[in-house]
Design an enzyme around this catalytic site. Structure first.
Site, PDB file in Angstrom:
ATOM      1  N   HIS A   1       0.843  -1.201   0.000  1.00 51.31           N
ATOM      2  CA  HIS A   1       0.000   0.000   0.000  1.00 51.31           C
ATOM      3  C   HIS A   1       0.877   1.249   0.000  1.00 51.31           C
ATOM      4  CE1 HIS A   1      -3.331   2.677   0.690  1.00 51.31           C
ATOM      5  NE2 HIS A   1      -2.738   3.165   1.780  1.00 51.31           N
ATOM      6  N   SER A   2       0.547   2.204  -0.866  1.00 56.24           N
ATOM      7  CA  SER A   2       1.240   3.487  -0.962  1.00 56.24           C
ATOM      8  C   SER A   2       2.718   3.244  -1.257  1.00 56.24           C
ATOM      9  CB  SER A   2       1.018   4.287   0.326  1.00 56.24           C
ATOM     10  OG  SER A   2       1.324   5.652   0.148  1.00 56.24           O
ATOM     11  N   LEU A   3       3.634   3.725  -0.432  1.00 55.52           N
ATOM     12  CA  LEU A   3       5.056   3.458  -0.680  1.00 55.52           C
ATOM     13  C   LEU A   3       5.314   1.957  -0.754  1.00 55.52           C
ATOM     14  CD1 LEU A   3       8.037   4.377  -0.899  1.00 55.52           C
ATOM     15  CD2 LEU A   3       8.115   4.332   1.612  1.00 55.52           C
TER      16      LEU A   3
END
Length: 251
Positions: free
Chosen positions: A85-87
């Site tokens: 998720h995300s980074l």
């Protein structure tokens, strides 16, 4: 050997699911999914520079982080799936690329969440250079996700700022290098109210030769916290598409 993984108990006939945390995130948050994802054995990735690896040097770039993980993390020999998720989505993607380059076993599916396709221009920011309080305020304004108990404690704020600074340095110095599309199917998740647009999620399709599916959920950048049940059901469905090479049956 550095302890890269916090793993749930083994489960018979379960796929190994490796969860790569978001910026400033911890392994514990994703290990909680083990209770509800009965078809998976969850391995939550623990990054250097945060509990319980506070004394370890944090890699200064995505390349250094990926090289260390690929060299040291004990990945499964059977069917497995990456989720980030995300980074963490960018981290999982680059790890998959590194495994492909090295000729090593690849995840049966790569699930990326809350991050624009890596070849797209990323907003030019220097969040990692901000003073602690300004850094935390900026991240809270952009994405939310910082618990009130963290923001209310001077000690926890300092720890959170250190983790976020390290992660934003990796993100803000990242440069995508062209390469062959992955031979791995992609599942892409996102929040309907996130700053990441539908087009930016769809663009992940350029990074695989094995097919892409995109799904958006109600909520913002941390939609997966706001309504976890539908996200976990969708993730379980993605896991079910990965078949055991030995038995030819779904994980």
């Amino acid at each position: 050997m550095p302890n890269w993984l916090l793993s749930a108990a083994p489960r018979a006939a379960a796929c190994d699911l490796y969860c790569f945390p978001h910026g400033g995130g911890t392994a514990a948050e994703y290990l909680r999914w083990a209770r509800d994802l009965r078809s998976a054995r969850v391995h939550a990735v623990q990054l250097p520079g945060r509990m319980p690896r506070l004394d370890e040097t944090v890699p200064g770039s995505m390349r250094e982080l990926v090289e260390a993980f690929v060299a040291q993390a004990p990945l499964a020999t059977g069917p497995f799936v990456f989720f980030g998720h995300s980074l963490g989505a960018l981290f999982a993607y680059e790890v998959t690329r590194a495994l492909a380059t090295a000729g090593r076993p690849l995840p049966g599916r790569l699930v990326v969440s809350g991050f624009r396709a890596p070849h797209l221009p990323h907003p030019a920011t220097l969040v990692h250079r901000l003073p602690d309080d300004e850094l935390l305020d900026t991240v809270s304004r952009l994405h939310g996700g910082l618990p009130e108990e963290v923001l209310a404690s001077a000690e926890l704020r300092k720890m959170a700022a250190g983790a976020l600074r390290a992660d934003y340095r990796i993100l803000e110095t990242y440069v995508w290098h062209p390469g062959d599309p992955l031979p791995v199917p992609l599942t892409v998740f996102g929040g309907e109210d996130d700053r990441i647009t539908a087009d930016e999620l769809e663009a992940w399709g350029e990074h695989t030769a094995a097919g892409t599916s995109v799904r958006r959920f109600p909520g913002g950048h941390f939609y997966l916290r706001e309504r976890p049940a539908p996200v976990q059901r969708a993730l379980a469905a993605a896991l079910a598409t990965v078949r055991s090479a030995e038995r030819g049956t779904p994980c």
